[in-house]
Design a protein around this motif. Structure first.
Motif, PDB file in Angstrom:
ATOM      1  N   ALA A   1      31.999 -79.947 -48.849  1.00 19.52           N
ATOM      2  CA  ALA A   1      31.681 -78.825 -49.745  1.00 19.52           C
ATOM      3  C   ALA A   1      32.963 -78.494 -50.487  1.00 19.52           C
ATOM      4  O   ALA A   1      34.019 -79.081 -50.244  1.00 19.52           O
ATOM      5  CB  ALA A   1      31.168 -77.626 -48.949  1.00 19.52           C
ATOM      6  N   ASP A   2      32.902 -77.549 -51.414  1.00 17.88           N
ATOM      7  CA  ASP A   2      34.138 -77.084 -52.039  1.00 17.88           C
ATOM      8  C   ASP A   2      34.882 -76.198 -51.049  1.00 17.88           C
ATOM      9  O   ASP A   2      34.314 -75.213 -50.526  1.00 17.88           O
ATOM     10  CB  ASP A   2      33.827 -76.305 -53.329  1.00 17.88           C
ATOM     11  CG  ASP A   2      33.502 -77.236 -54.482  1.00 17.88           C
ATOM     12  OD1 ASP A   2      33.445 -78.467 -54.262  1.00 17.88           O
ATOM     13  OD2 ASP A   2      33.294 -76.746 -55.601  1.00 17.88           O
ATOM     14  N   VAL A   3      36.135 -76.534 -50.773  1.00 20.20           N
ATOM     15  CA  VAL A   3      36.883 -75.909 -49.682  1.00 20.20           C
ATOM     16  C   VAL A   3      38.197 -75.350 -50.215  1.00 20.20           C
ATOM     17  O   VAL A   3      38.952 -76.062 -50.901  1.00 20.20           O
ATOM     18  CB  VAL A   3      37.172 -76.935 -48.553  1.00 20.20           C
ATOM     19  CG1 VAL A   3      38.033 -76.310 -47.466  1.00 20.20           C
ATOM     20  CG2 VAL A   3      35.872 -77.471 -47.981  1.00 20.20           C
ATOM     21  N   ARG A   4      38.466 -74.068 -49.888  1.00 22.70           N
ATOM     22  CA  ARG A   4      39.791 -73.480 -50.152  1.00 22.70           C
ATOM     23  C   ARG A   4      40.654 -73.794 -48.949  1.00 22.70           C
ATOM     24  O   ARG A   4      40.366 -73.367 -47.825  1.00 22.70           O
ATOM     25  CB  ARG A   4      39.692 -71.960 -50.365  1.00 22.70           C
ATOM     26  CG  ARG A   4      41.043 -71.243 -50.519  1.00 22.70           C
ATOM     27  CD  ARG A   4      41.812 -71.767 -51.722  1.00 22.70           C
ATOM     28  NE  ARG A   4      42.960 -70.928 -52.061  1.00 22.70           N
ATOM     29  CZ  ARG A   4      44.194 -71.116 -51.591  1.00 22.70           C
ATOM     30  NH1 ARG A   4      44.436 -72.108 -50.747  1.00 22.70           N
ATOM     31  NH2 ARG A   4      45.164 -70.318 -51.966  1.00 22.70           N
ATOM     32  N   LEU A   5      41.696 -74.594 -49.167  1.00 23.76           N
ATOM     33  CA  LEU A   5      42.530 -75.048 -48.066  1.00 23.76           C
ATOM     34  C   LEU A   5      43.375 -73.904 -47.524  1.00 23.76           C
ATOM     35  O   LEU A   5      43.932 -73.098 -48.279  1.00 23.76           O
ATOM     36  CB  LEU A   5      43.423 -76.189 -48.540  1.00 23.76           C
ATOM     37  CG  LEU A   5      42.663 -77.452 -48.998  1.00 23.76           C
ATOM     38  CD1 LEU A   5      43.607 -78.425 -49.683  1.00 23.76           C
ATOM     39  CD2 LEU A   5      41.962 -78.119 -47.820  1.00 23.76           C
ATOM     40  N   THR A   6      43.482 -73.852 -46.195  1.00 20.94           N
ATOM     41  CA  THR A   6      44.294 -72.824 -45.546  1.00 20.94           C
ATOM     42  C   THR A   6      45.489 -73.412 -44.822  1.00 20.94           C
ATOM     43  O   THR A   6      46.480 -72.722 -44.582  1.00 20.94           O
ATOM     44  CB  THR A   6      43.446 -72.027 -44.542  1.00 20.94           C
ATOM     45  OG1 THR A   6      42.875 -72.941 -43.580  1.00 20.94           O
ATOM     46  CG2 THR A   6      42.318 -71.287 -45.260  1.00 20.94           C
ATOM     47  N   ALA A   7      45.409 -74.694 -44.475  1.00 21.15           N
ATOM     48  CA  ALA A   7      46.532 -75.379 -43.833  1.00 21.15           C
ATOM     49  C   ALA A   7      46.390 -76.869 -44.100  1.00 21.15           C
ATOM     50  O   ALA A   7      45.272 -77.404 -44.100  1.00 21.15           O
ATOM     51  CB  ALA A   7      46.548 -75.109 -42.321  1.00 21.15           C
ATOM     52  N   THR A   8      47.514 -77.543 -44.345  1.00 23.24           N
ATOM     53  CA  THR A   8      47.477 -78.987 -44.607  1.00 23.24           C
ATOM     54  C   THR A   8      48.622 -79.671 -43.871  1.00 23.24           C
ATOM     55  O   THR A   8      49.664 -79.055 -43.623  1.00 23.24           O
ATOM     56  CB  THR A   8      47.598 -79.298 -46.110  1.00 23.24           C
ATOM     57  OG1 THR A   8      48.845 -78.784 -46.592  1.00 23.24           O
ATOM     58  CG2 THR A   8      46.446 -78.703 -46.899  1.00 23.24           C
ATOM     59  N   ALA A   9      48.406 -80.934 -43.550  1.00 26.51           N
ATOM     60  CA  ALA A   9      49.452 -81.770 -42.972  1.00 26.51           C
ATOM     61  C   ALA A   9      49.380 -83.120 -43.678  1.00 26.51           C
ATOM     62  O   ALA A   9      48.513 -83.937 -43.372  1.00 26.51           O
ATOM     63  CB  ALA A   9      49.250 -81.932 -41.461  1.00 26.51           C
TER      64      ALA A   9
ATOM     65  N   ALA B   1      39.844 -78.561 -52.076  1.00 27.18           N
ATOM     66  CA  ALA B   1      39.272 -79.895 -51.850  1.00 27.18           C
ATOM     67  C   ALA B   1      37.812 -79.806 -52.278  1.00 27.18           C
ATOM     68  O   ALA B   1      37.104 -78.860 -51.912  1.00 27.18           O
ATOM     69  CB  ALA B   1      39.379 -80.297 -50.388  1.00 27.18           C
ATOM     70  N   PHE B   2      37.364 -80.785 -53.077  1.00 34.66           N
ATOM     71  CA  PHE B   2      36.056 -80.683 -53.712  1.00 34.66           C
ATOM     72  C   PHE B   2      35.027 -81.595 -53.068  1.00 34.66           C
ATOM     73  O   PHE B   2      35.333 -82.719 -52.641  1.00 34.66           O
ATOM     74  CB  PHE B   2      36.170 -81.007 -55.201  1.00 34.66           C
ATOM     75  CG  PHE B   2      37.032 -80.039 -55.960  1.00 34.66           C
ATOM     76  CD1 PHE B   2      36.592 -78.752 -56.222  1.00 34.66           C
ATOM     77  CD2 PHE B   2      38.306 -80.404 -56.383  1.00 34.66           C
ATOM     78  CE1 PHE B   2      37.388 -77.851 -56.915  1.00 34.66           C
ATOM     79  CE2 PHE B   2      39.105 -79.521 -57.066  1.00 34.66           C
ATOM     80  CZ  PHE B   2      38.650 -78.237 -57.333  1.00 34.66           C
ATOM     81  N   SER B   3      33.829 -81.102 -53.019  1.00 40.26           N
ATOM     82  CA  SER B   3      32.709 -81.833 -52.428  1.00 40.26           C
ATOM     83  C   SER B   3      32.580 -83.224 -53.029  1.00 40.26           C
ATOM     84  O   SER B   3      32.668 -83.404 -54.241  1.00 40.26           O
ATOM     85  CB  SER B   3      31.408 -81.049 -52.653  1.00 40.26           C
ATOM     86  OG  SER B   3      30.307 -81.757 -52.156  1.00 40.26           O
TER      87      SER B   3
ATOM     88  N   GLY C   1      40.233 -75.553 -43.871  1.00 41.04           N
ATOM     89  CA  GLY C   1      39.961 -74.659 -44.984  1.00 41.04           C
ATOM     90  C   GLY C   1      38.655 -73.931 -44.788  1.00 41.04           C
ATOM     91  O   GLY C   1      37.935 -74.146 -43.803  1.00 41.04           O
ATOM     92  N   VAL C   2      38.360 -73.099 -45.748  1.00 42.16           N
ATOM     93  CA  VAL C   2      37.142 -72.304 -45.693  1.00 42.16           C
ATOM     94  C   VAL C   2      36.253 -72.700 -46.871  1.00 42.16           C
ATOM     95  O   VAL C   2      36.733 -72.878 -48.002  1.00 42.16           O
ATOM     96  CB  VAL C   2      37.459 -70.792 -45.722  1.00 42.16           C
ATOM     97  CG1 VAL C   2      38.221 -70.407 -46.974  1.00 42.16           C
ATOM     98  CG2 VAL C   2      36.187 -69.964 -45.581  1.00 42.16           C
ATOM     99  N   VAL C   3      34.970 -72.868 -46.599  1.00 45.14           N
ATOM    100  CA  VAL C   3      34.017 -73.280 -47.618  1.00 45.14           C
ATOM    101  C   VAL C   3      33.817 -72.142 -48.614  1.00 45.14           C
ATOM    102  O   VAL C   3      33.497 -71.010 -48.226  1.00 45.14           O
ATOM    103  CB  VAL C   3      32.670 -73.674 -46.979  1.00 45.14           C
ATOM    104  CG1 VAL C   3      31.627 -73.941 -48.062  1.00 45.14           C
ATOM    105  CG2 VAL C   3      32.847 -74.890 -46.092  1.00 45.14           C
ATOM    106  N   THR C   4      34.004 -72.444 -49.904  1.00 45.43           N
ATOM    107  CA  THR C   4      33.805 -71.439 -50.948  1.00 45.43           C
ATOM    108  C   THR C   4      32.521 -71.645 -51.737  1.00 45.43           C
ATOM    109  O   THR C   4      32.020 -70.716 -52.362  1.00 45.43           O
ATOM    110  CB  THR C   4      34.988 -71.450 -51.923  1.00 45.43           C
ATOM    111  OG1 THR C   4      35.089 -72.754 -52.510  1.00 45.43           O
ATOM    112  CG2 THR C   4      36.292 -71.116 -51.211  1.00 45.43           C
ATOM    113  N   ALA C   5      31.996 -72.867 -51.752  1.00 43.49           N
ATOM    114  CA  ALA C   5      30.775 -73.132 -52.517  1.00 43.49           C
ATOM    115  C   ALA C   5      30.045 -74.313 -51.886  1.00 43.49           C
ATOM    116  O   ALA C   5      30.664 -75.256 -51.382  1.00 43.49           O
ATOM    117  CB  ALA C   5      31.105 -73.443 -53.978  1.00 43.49           C
ATOM    118  N   THR C   6      28.722 -74.255 -51.932  1.00 41.32           N
ATOM    119  CA  THR C   6      27.889 -75.330 -51.385  1.00 41.32           C
ATOM    120  C   THR C   6      26.821 -75.713 -52.398  1.00 41.32           C
ATOM    121  O   THR C   6      26.551 -74.977 -53.362  1.00 41.32           O
ATOM    122  CB  THR C   6      27.197 -74.884 -50.085  1.00 41.32           C
ATOM    123  OG1 THR C   6      26.386 -73.727 -50.354  1.00 41.32           O
ATOM    124  CG2 THR C   6      28.210 -74.562 -49.000  1.00 41.32           C
TER     125      THR C   6
END
Length: 899
Positions: free
Chosen positions: A163-171, A207-209, A220-225
């Protein structure tokens, strides 16, 4: 109502988009918790409100609707009218023949189009099947379509983003977004917010669907589906995009209507004049009017149109182009502008080291793609890394600070790993350095936070730290540079200039550095690298190289008067560099998506007309550009391979998708799919389309005078009060055998020599050139007048009515055969060797027609059915003289026009 990332629960005002806000604000706005995620009950409630994370089903065309659509053509209506007229005449066999043409026409179109599935199905398949989601405080695997806004998800290398995801942490998270944005290399992702007006390709906090995780991990947290995602937005655009009729369809529709109206009007005029001037009975006038209509209606034209297009489709299939709608082949031949994506279409989508820079100088690297084939040149001459220590040091870092592999599989060199690393690995192999894995002791993987990769390796000189990464980061950590067998102080200003020069050429620049490690070291860390003391070794200039055959194809298109425009989601510098190499845009800088975004529709028309290179574009920009060009009267072809290309492909007059690297959505939205992903096949399709249109014009200019001559014979006889030189059934005989023989021969004509040296024909113009209209008139008069004259001479010489009519029919047939010879070459003379060698089908058709006419003249059954009779040698010599006269007049006409 569930809060969203753009609409905080506590405020009625619209907040900035999710990519432009701190991650914690987005999480709070969505009413979730990163440590626990949503509860099961909350997730079910939101699923009820937002619906499943899937795209809506498109309305599909049924097989019956697709079949009935094949009959929606004015020329088919003309054929059906002809069948009704022959039924009125009582000629059941001829009615069956005409109806067979209608059915065959429909079946060919039905089969060729195949399953016209909606492009939405292809996009739906891009959604991930499963997702790692945190619910009730635990990580669990759930179907992607159950995700809702506010869900906390985890991404790993190889995953499709669900889904469209607003990233909260990345490695070290890098996402391959080329299918959505057109950018050729994976994008580094980071939780930090970016500017609100950033394009899709620059939203590094999202990150995009449907995109793919190339490396690293993240949460991350889903912002759009579903349809609220960026892919869902493209789906909505596809639903709203209207597919245009092809130029040929528009022209043939107009032509068919005008021709049908003219035939009906002339038949009524003839009926009225006959009734007013002569004592014809009502039955005689009705029969004459029906005969005129049968004579003037070109029954064979729709069949010739379909067969000509079908032959073009077959030839294109042999050139690796799959045509989904037959008329699209012709449309490609009429385009005035080709809009093309860059990555994978004009370029190979295989990153390649083109230039390396060391303190000792510049080296050029030949060869493209991941095949380690090519030379390393210095001052234009091949050199060996064995003899150049500076070059070998750079190749060693390329081989060892690298986790990718390239290997030959099924006859092709295949990459396993990231494209940029693959390009650097291939350079090392060209230099003769492999970098075996068993020599590595430890490694620091690449991370976007520090933008380098480091390895600790055993070498013949002891333990060495090899570092590859962003030039600025390595320069900051270096205090010297290589110099022959030793080192020299770092010349930072010189290296900065080299980086700028390479970047200005559109090259992606990486740097290499190294230093000795302490004896006995067993690990390497970022602190070890950041401590400095590196020896700077040099730079790699990397690019996604253009296809060599595409450069030639673009040159051929320009020679044919077709403008080629590049529309890509990649960076402006890269786009401009590739455009210069391809011969697009005359060196002008690229127009960016930001400028397109701010332009009005009127301003966009000017920009689209004056510029040829567009960078950092979104799907909306591509669609607007296609519409702007069409608003200026251009016939537009759009090529591409990513989901971001699908709406513009559907809107274009003819959309061309790449078959190997193209997404299913793109293929389904397109009219033509290239099985070899080769832009050069588009140039071949243009040539084929022009040839098809040329042959269609030849067929029309051939068929109409023959029908005009037949109609003129009956019209003149009624108006002058003469006995009909031909009966309606004899006219139908000539029409039928001409349609299944001579007219068909023109569909097999090869391209004329100057076909790709002509400018595109004017969009919206008539399918008949003025010279063609003139020829139709004088050939109708010549053949028609000759037929009437032969009939009258026969009557005056005492020949019977049957014999006079038989010689008149022979005159029509022979005159049409000689006119076919003249029609095969529209601009050049037909009196040359190619008349006998280039289209053997034409001679077969002439032979078949003569055989049928011999049956008409000399078999008793045909004499009885058609009122014909046997004739002597004179019955053929006189028609032969008329035929020679027809050929001579056309050749004189062509000679005068050439002058």
């Amino acid at each position: 109502m569930t809060p969203t990332a753009e609409q905080p629960e506590s405020s009625g005002a619209t907040a900035p988009p999710a990519h432009a806000r701190p991650a914690e604000d987005v999480v709070a706005a969505l009413g979730t918790d990163l440590r626990t995620g949503l509860t099961r009950q909350e997730a079910l409630a939101r699923l009820e409100e937002h619906g499943p994370n899937s795209l809506p089903e498109g309305v599909r065309e049924s097989a019956l609707s697709r079949l009935l659509r094949q009959f929606k053509d004015p020329m088919i209506y003309v054929l059906l009218a002809a069948a009704v007229l022959t039924t009125v005449l009582g000629e059941v066999v001829d009615t069956i023949v005409i109806l067979s043409v209608v059915v065959i026409n429909a079946v060919i179109g039905f089969v060729q189009e195949g399953k016209a599935e909606d492009a939405l199905e292809g996009i739906r398949e891009m959604l991930s099947l499963d997702a790692q989601v945190r619910r009730d405080g635990t990580w669990q695997t759930a179907p992607a379509e159950d995700l809702v806004p506010g869900d906390v998800v985890r991404l790993s290398s190889g995953d499709k983003v669900p889904a469209d995801v607003r990233l909260t942490a990345t490695a070290n998270l890098r996402v391959e977004e080329s299918a959505l944005t057109g950018e050729s290399v994976p994008v580094d992702k980071d939780p930090d917010p970016v500017a609100a007006d950033s394009g899709i390709g620059d939203r590094t906090s999202m990150a995009f669907s449907g995109t793919v995780v190339a490396a690293g991990s993240g949460t991350g947290v889903v912002t759009a589906t579903g349809e609220d995602t960026e892919i869902g937005h493209i789906t909505t655009m596809l639903e709203d995009v209207e597919s245009l009729e092809t130029p040929l369809t528009r022209q043939m529709t107009s032509f068919g209507k005008k021709l049908s109206l003219a035939v009906v009007v002339l038949a009524l005029v003839m009926f009225g004049l006959g009734a007013l001037l002569y004592d014809y009975t009502l039955g005689e006038l009705t029969l004459s009017a029906i005969g005129f209509a049968v004579a003037a209606i070109p029954e064979g034209l729709p069949a010739v149109l379909t067969i000509t297009l079908a032959l073009g489709v077959q030839q294109m299939a042999r050139r690796n182009a799959i045509v989904r709608r037959m008329a699209s082949v012709e449309t490609l031949g009429s385009v005035t502008v080709i809009c093309t994506d860059k990555t994978g279409t004009l370029t190979r989508n295989e990153m390649t080291v083109r230039t390396v820079v060391t303190p000792a100088g510049h080296y050029e690297v030949t060869g493209t793609g991941y095949a380690p084939e090519g030379d390393i040149l210095h001052a234009g001459r091949p050199v060996s890394a064995v003899e150049h220590a500076d070059l070998r040091a750079l190749a060693v870092v390329a081989a060892r600070a690298n986790d990718s592999t390239v290997a030959r599989q099924d006859g092709r060199w295949q990459l396993s790993g990231e494209p940029t690393d693959g390009g650097v690995r291939t350079f090392a192999l060209k230099a003769g350095v492999r970098g075996d894995e068993d020599e590595r002791v430890a490694a620091v993987p690449f991370d976007s936070a520090y933008k380098y990769m480091a390895t600790l390796d055993h070498t013949p000189d002891g333990l060495v730290v090899h570092v590859k990464g962003a030039p600025d980061r390595l320069l900051d950590r270096s205090d010297s540079q290589s110099a022959g067998e030793g080192t020299a102080p770092l010349d930072r200003a010189w290296w900065d200039r080299q980086v700028d020069e390479l970047s200005a050429q559109g090259l992606r620049v990486l740097a290499a550095a190294a230093r000795r490690a302490e004896p006995g070291a067993t690990a390497v860390t970022t602190q070890d690298v950041d401590a400095g003391g590196l020896v700077f070794l040099g730079l790699y200039g990397i690019i996604d190289p253009p296809r060599e055959e595409a450069v030639e194809a673009i040159r051929a298109c320009r020679q044919a008067g077709i403008r080629v425009k590049m529309i890509t989601g990649d960076h402006a510098g890269t786009a401009s560099a590739i455009a210069r190499e391809m011969g697009i845009g005359d060196g002008a800088p690229a127009v960016t998506g930001a400028r397109l975004e701010s332009a009005s529709d009127e301003e966009l028309r000017t920009i689209a007309a004056e510029h040829d290179v567009f960078a950092r574009t979104s799907p909306e920009h591509k669609l607007r550009l296609v519409r702007a060009l069409q608003a200026d009267g251009e016939v537009v072809s759009m090529t591409g391979d990513g989901v971001n290309d699908a709406p513009s492909l559907k809107r274009a007059d003819v959309g061309v998708a790449m078959g190997i690297k193209g997404t299913e959505a793109t293929k389904e939205a397109a009219d033509v799919v290239l099985a070899d992903d080769n832009f050069a096949s588009i140039e071949a399709a243009v040539e084929m389309g022009r040839t098809i249109y040329d042959n269609l014009r030849k067929a029309i200019v051939f068929i109409l005078p023959t029908n005009g001559a037949q109609g003129l014979v009956i019209l003149a006889a009624v108006v002058l009060g003469l006995t009909l030189p031909l009966t309606p059934v004899q006219v139908l005989w000539v029409n039928t055998i001409t349609a299944v023989t001579l007219a068909l021969a023109l569909a097999f004509e090869p391209s004329e020599s100057d076909i790709m040296h002509r400018p595109p024909r004017a969009p919206g113009g008539s399918i008949l050139p003025r010279s063609g209209l003139v020829r139709i008139v004088y050939i109708s008069l010549l053949i028609g007048g000759g037929t009437i004259a032969v009939f009258l001479l026969g009557e005056d010489s005492g020949s019977g009515l049957a014999e006079s009519r038989t010689v008149a029919v022979n005159t029509l047939v022979v005159g049409q055969i000689f006119y076919l010879f003249a029609s095969r070459f529209s601009r050049t003379t037909s009196l040359r060797r190619e008349l006998f060698t280039t289209n053997p089908v034409s001679w077969v058709c002439v032979g078949v027609m003569l055989a049928l006419q011999l049956l008409f003249v000399y078999t008793p059954a045909m004499n009885t059915a058609f009122g014909s009779t046997s004739v002597g040698l004179d019955g053929w010599l006189v028609p032969l003289a008329v035929g020679v006269a027809v050929l001579a007049v056309v050749e004189v006409d062509k000679a005068l026009r050439r002058r």
